[in-house]
Design a protein around this motif. Sequence first.
Motif, PDB file in Angstrom:
ATOM      1  N   GLN A 196     -36.500  39.546  24.090  1.00  0.00           N
ATOM      2  CA  GLN A 196     -36.005  40.464  23.066  1.00  0.00           C
ATOM      3  C   GLN A 196     -37.130  41.257  22.397  1.00  0.00           C
ATOM      4  OE1 GLN A 196     -32.968  40.843  23.964  1.00  0.00           O
ATOM      5  NE2 GLN A 196     -31.958  40.523  21.993  1.00  0.00           N
ATOM      6  N   ALA A 197     -38.343  40.738  22.466  1.00  0.00           N
ATOM      7  CA  ALA A 197     -39.481  41.446  21.861  1.00  0.00           C
ATOM      8  C   ALA A 197     -39.807  42.736  22.615  1.00  0.00           C
ATOM      9  CB  ALA A 197     -40.708  40.549  21.810  1.00  0.00           C
ATOM     10  N   THR A 247     -37.886  46.573  18.102  1.00  0.00           N
ATOM     11  CA  THR A 247     -38.130  45.436  17.215  1.00  0.00           C
ATOM     12  C   THR A 247     -38.533  45.947  15.832  1.00  0.00           C
ATOM     13  OG1 THR A 247     -40.425  45.305  17.951  1.00  0.00           O
ATOM     14  CG2 THR A 247     -38.822  43.923  19.093  1.00  0.00           C
ATOM     15  N   GLY A 286     -32.116  46.718  21.057  1.00  0.00           N
ATOM     16  CA  GLY A 286     -32.564  45.691  20.128  1.00  0.00           C
ATOM     17  C   GLY A 286     -32.032  45.941  18.730  1.00  0.00           C
ATOM     18  N   ASP A 287     -32.924  45.919  17.737  1.00  0.00           N
ATOM     19  CA  ASP A 287     -32.516  46.209  16.356  1.00  0.00           C
ATOM     20  C   ASP A 287     -32.399  47.706  16.093  1.00  0.00           C
ATOM     21  OD1 ASP A 287     -32.292  43.598  15.210  1.00  0.00           O
ATOM     22  OD2 ASP A 287     -34.473  43.423  15.286  1.00  0.00           O
ATOM     23  N   LYS A 331     -36.795  34.905  22.957  1.00  0.00           N
ATOM     24  CA  LYS A 331     -37.512  35.684  21.944  1.00  0.00           C
ATOM     25  C   LYS A 331     -38.496  36.647  22.601  1.00  0.00           C
ATOM     26  CE  LYS A 331     -40.193  35.180  17.672  1.00  0.00           C
ATOM     27  NZ  LYS A 331     -40.793  34.215  16.710  1.00  0.00           N
TER      28      LYS A 331
END
Length: 478
Positions: A366-367, A156, A180-181, A363
């Motif tokens: 995904q965190a 994240t 993720g990112d 959310k």
Amino acid sequence: MHHPLYSVTQIRAIEHAALASLPSGALMQRAGAAAAQWALELISEVLPVLVLAGPGNNGGDALEVAANLRDAGVAVTVLHRAGATQSSGTAAALERCQMEGVTFVDAVPAGVPWALVVDGLFGIGVTRAITLALPPFTCPVLALDVPSGLDGDTGTVVDGAVRASHTITFIGDKPGLHTGDGRDYAGIVRVASLDIDPALLPVPDAELVTPAAFGAQLAPRRQNSHKGEFGDVAIIGGADGMAGAAILAARAALYSGAGRVFVAALDTRLSLDAMHPEIMFRAAASFALAGRTLVVGPGMGDGARGLLARAIASDSPLVLDADALNALAAEPGLQDAVRTRTRMAILTPHPLEAARLLGVTAKVVQADRLAAARELAARCGAVVVLKGSGTVIAQPDGRIAINPTGNAGLATGGAGDVLSGLSGTLLAQGWDAWPAALGAVWIHGAAADRLVGQGSGPIGLTAGELPAAIRAVLNSLV
């Protein structure tokens, strides 16, 4: 463990243990030397390099890079955000920069064309938004350890995170760089071990999937073989208006080597795939489950929970996807049945499906994708494939793997159905659930990478293109 991934806590413990037997600043000097070497490889023009150095040890690493680059004849400008206190290693690196003639500035100079930007602002210790205003950089950006603002455990990011084109990560690789990112912010990742004694390395928190993780399952086919040796795969789904999902899964099973492929269709009007008449269609209600590997969910809708319960209760190898997962979320009793079955199932949720199963939001999933996959695998007693950028694969015992293949072309309808069909075929060919999940996810992503490399996508890549590419990747592995 073929490509270990270490949590931030583990990395800090390794570093602490290593420093006990090393001179002050030794690891910082090694990090600076390794990063400077890669920086020199990335510099393609005779232009200055901008180094962003933060207040902690990551900033000290950056100062070492700056001094090494200046010593190599590169013009270097440093923006240094000094802290209230600094380590002796950082102080020594700062003194080296001053002696080498590095230029120091208080803000990023406007209009300067840079050959390279080196990000050493915060490293793995970031817990807050980055308030330093940075212009968009068109040159390569090399991050030290992790891009500033990226969580090394979860992938994240916080506001103002640095988007790097390359990341040199120290001591060991980190999960957050690959899920993720992380993939968007870390770019190409290289590991610099800093000559840490391998005896100091603990059992890693996770691993990165490589073909070595499932390669023992791969074998050339004997000339004297027959279709019965390669398993029957049955796709259970294809309700009215959703035939495409079941057909995509079936085609993936066909192209990945299943001996026979069935679609047990809920819509009894389905009787033929004209492009692939090899696929056999049967009515789901009367389909015999025994002796088949079952892929339940593609295009199933919400009207077949009895059939799902039969599939879970069977002794057949089992993949649950899409609407089957939504049914599990709605009926805890089905989750219990999955957990207690004799053969471990494979579940392939996307983040929203995983969130429904866990009773949280997407959310939240995904965190911390690793934690979500690990919890879901433990709850369901199954191998869980949490899809997304850097797909996370988890076992009930807590083992975690992250897949490095694939691209944005997979963000298209039907790609997950193809993955479920491929997963089922590997099970049908005798693979256990864990290597089947690892192999399916890696091959699925590699097929998308192959298509993009050939000019098909990522924009506009379709799920229907994947099965033939999967066949090519699978044969190249064998």
